[in-house]
Design a protein around this motif. Structure first.
Motif, PDB file in Angstrom:
ATOM      1  N   UNK A  86       0.815  -1.210   0.000  1.00 43.68           N
ATOM      2  CA  UNK A  86       0.000   0.000   0.000  1.00 43.68           C
ATOM      3  C   UNK A  86       0.847   1.257   0.000  1.00 43.68           C
ATOM      4  N   UNK A  87       2.069   1.183   0.501  1.00 47.65           N
ATOM      5  CA  UNK A  87       2.936   2.355   0.617  1.00 47.65           C
ATOM      6  C   UNK A  87       4.382   1.887   0.730  1.00 47.65           C
ATOM      7  N   UNK A  88       5.298   2.749   0.337  1.00 52.02           N
ATOM      8  CA  UNK A  88       6.710   2.436   0.545  1.00 52.02           C
ATOM      9  C   UNK A  88       7.016   2.344   2.028  1.00 52.02           C
ATOM     10  N   UNK A  89       6.335   3.149   2.844  1.00 48.50           N
ATOM     11  CA  UNK A  89       6.524   3.052   4.290  1.00 48.50           C
ATOM     12  C   UNK A  89       6.145   1.676   4.823  1.00 48.50           C
ATOM     13  N   UNK A  90       5.167   1.021   4.189  1.00 43.94           N
ATOM     14  CA  UNK A  90       4.816  -0.335   4.597  1.00 43.94           C
ATOM     15  C   UNK A  90       5.950  -1.299   4.260  1.00 43.94           C
ATOM     16  N   UNK A  91       6.606  -1.094   3.131  1.00 47.90           N
ATOM     17  CA  UNK A  91       7.773  -1.914   2.773  1.00 47.90           C
ATOM     18  C   UNK A  91       8.880  -1.711   3.799  1.00 47.90           C
ATOM     19  N   UNK A  92       9.127  -0.458   4.182  1.00 47.06           N
ATOM     20  CA  UNK A  92      10.152  -0.184   5.193  1.00 47.06           C
ATOM     21  C   UNK A  92       9.819  -0.873   6.516  1.00 47.06           C
ATOM     22  N   UNK A  93       8.534  -0.895   6.869  1.00 49.60           N
ATOM     23  CA  UNK A  93       8.120  -1.564   8.100  1.00 49.60           C
ATOM     24  C   UNK A  93       8.477  -3.048   8.035  1.00 49.60           C
ATOM     25  N   UNK A  94       8.146  -3.708   6.926  1.00 48.95           N
ATOM     26  CA  UNK A  94       8.429  -5.141   6.795  1.00 48.95           C
ATOM     27  C   UNK A  94       9.926  -5.418   6.669  1.00 48.95           C
ATOM     28  N   UNK A  95      10.638  -4.521   6.004  1.00 47.07           N
ATOM     29  CA  UNK A  95      12.096  -4.664   5.892  1.00 47.07           C
ATOM     30  C   UNK A  95      12.719  -4.630   7.285  1.00 47.07           C
ATOM     31  N   UNK A  96      12.339  -3.642   8.079  1.00 40.33           N
ATOM     32  CA  UNK A  96      12.863  -3.525   9.442  1.00 40.33           C
ATOM     33  C   UNK A  96      12.477  -4.737  10.280  1.00 40.33           C
ATOM     34  N   UNK A  97      11.239  -5.188  10.130  1.00 44.25           N
ATOM     35  CA  UNK A  97      10.782  -6.340  10.906  1.00 44.25           C
ATOM     36  C   UNK A  97      11.556  -7.599  10.533  1.00 44.25           C
ATOM     37  N   UNK A  98      11.769  -7.799   9.245  1.00 44.41           N
ATOM     38  CA  UNK A  98      12.512  -8.980   8.782  1.00 44.41           C
ATOM     39  C   UNK A  98      13.947  -8.974   9.271  1.00 44.41           C
ATOM     40  N   UNK A  99      14.544  -7.773   9.308  1.00 49.14           N
ATOM     41  CA  UNK A  99      15.953  -7.680   9.723  1.00 49.14           C
ATOM     42  C   UNK A  99      16.102  -7.625  11.244  1.00 49.14           C
ATOM     43  N   UNK A 100      14.979  -7.502  11.955  1.00 47.31           N
ATOM     44  CA  UNK A 100      15.064  -7.413  13.417  1.00 47.31           C
ATOM     45  C   UNK A 100      15.498  -6.051  13.905  1.00 47.31           C
ATOM     46  N   UNK A 101      15.254  -5.015  13.086  1.00 46.87           N
ATOM     47  CA  UNK A 101      15.622  -3.655  13.487  1.00 46.87           C
ATOM     48  C   UNK A 101      14.523  -3.068  14.367  1.00 46.87           C
ATOM     49  N   UNK A 102      14.916  -2.350  15.389  1.00 44.70           N
ATOM     50  CA  UNK A 102      13.963  -1.721  16.295  1.00 44.70           C
ATOM     51  C   UNK A 102      13.446  -0.418  15.702  1.00 44.70           C
ATOM     52  N   UNK A 103      12.137  -0.213  15.790  1.00 40.00           N
ATOM     53  CA  UNK A 103      11.551   1.047  15.344  1.00 40.00           C
ATOM     54  C   UNK A 103      11.630   2.077  16.461  1.00 40.00           C
TER      55      UNK A 103
END
Length: 346
Positions: free
Chosen positions: A138-155
């Protein structure tokens, strides 16, 4: 491995080699573009990088919600072109098309810096060393959310808020046809981190000044219909902007108003710039039994004018006087709508 998960890993590995990446998004940035710049900057900082987030345009008052974050630098105002030479990589967010990066196209084409693209648009022509592309997002920000989640990065709180804004604005506050279960689930998880949706809504949609409301009234007074009222056209010229005290940035979301008409399938907004081509925006409704019987791909329509975007939201820049551009756009879209209607009936 799932290709998208592999793309996450490839991009993360490439990003890990960058100490001073340049973060860029498209001209005329929207909420997803600004949100991506802020969120990516925050995420990369947690990985030890010192990213430089740069916009081609100042923050418009439409998106004053982003004033809560550390500012995104404006090229030429805050950051001279020479400073970009100190960057060791480029990350393009919410775009992969040269025609959306015109102020830096020559610099980017000449640059040998590694390039990463994170995008969800159909229209793209820029090569990169690593690409995270998800046209279903739905948005590039949604991709960033999943990218961070997959890599285990903290928001961080700022990253979470920026991502929520990007998802919320690109889905029309969760009303557009790209409002998927994935987008809603991600927004819910971000809200659970402390981002207040009601506060974000108020900051985004209840902070307009009088000039923007005057512009809305003026734009609606220009409305024309074609193709048996299935096409609606709005026009905003420079004289109108000056008269109501508004700017081009204030035209954001005006194009959605005609879609409230039951018969309208496609809405078009033509906005005259002080110099250069006319900005043409396109929106279409998703098909819905009993309400909308046509499935109009406005990205394909925009491509006919050298633009692009999504199936339901796209744009182009067309050379010529506003009246002539309007004539060309209305003629082409009328024909496309009539052809789609004829195909539906056969």
């Amino acid at each position: 491995m799932n290709p998208l998960l592999q793309a996450y890993d490839d991009a993360a590995n490439r990003a890990a080699t960058l100490r001073r990446p340049l973060l860029l998004s498209h001209t005329k940035p929207d909420g997803d573009a600004f949100g991506s710049l802020v969120a990516a900057r925050e995420l990369l900082r947690t990985r030890g990088a010192d990213p430089l987030a740069v916009s081609f345009d100042p923050l418009p008052r439409t998106y004053s919600v982003f004033a809560r974050f550390e500012p995104v630098h404006v090229l030429g105002r805050d950051v001279p072109l020479a400073d970009l030479d100190r960057c060791d990589g480029v990350i393009l967010l919410d775009t992969g098309a040269w025609n959306q990066l015109l102020p830096l196209e020559a610099w980017l084409r000449a640059s040998s810096l590694p390039r990463i693209i994170v995008d969800h648009h159909v229209t793209r022509d820029i090569p990169a060393d690593a690409i995270i592309l998800d046209e279903s997002a739905a948005a590039t920000c949604l991709i960033l959310y999943h990218w961070a989640d997959h890599q285990g990065w903290t928001l961080s709180p700022d990253a979470a808020a920026a991502i929520f804004i990007g998802i919320a604005t690109d889905t029309g506050w969760f009303t557009h046809s790209n409002t998927t279960p994935d987008a809603l689930a991600a927004a819910a998880r971000i809200a659970a981190l402390g981002v207040a949706p009601n506060e974000m809504y108020q900051r985004l949609y209840q902070t307009d000044d009088a000039a923007r409301l005057r512009l809305r009234a003026a734009a609606l007074s220009t409305i024309e219909f074609a193709a048996q009222d299935r096409l609606a056209i709005l026009s905003v010229d420079q004289a109108t902007l000056a008269r109501v005290g508004a700017t081009l940035a204030d035209t954001e979301n005006l194009i959605n108003d005609p879609l409230s008409v039951r018969s309208v399938v496609v809405s078009v907004l033509l906005a005259e710039q002080k110099s250069g081509p006319v900005r043409v925006s396109f929106r279409s409704k998703a098909p819905l039994s009993g309400l909308c019987d046509l499935d109009m791909d406005v990205a394909a329509a925009a491509a006919g004018f050298g633009g692009g975007g999504h199936r339901r939201a796209a744009g182009a820049r067309v050379e010529g006087p506003l009246p002539e551009v309007k004539r060309l756009v209305v003629s082409r879209l009328t024909r496309l709508i009539e052809d789609a209607d004829a195909a539906r009936r056969t």
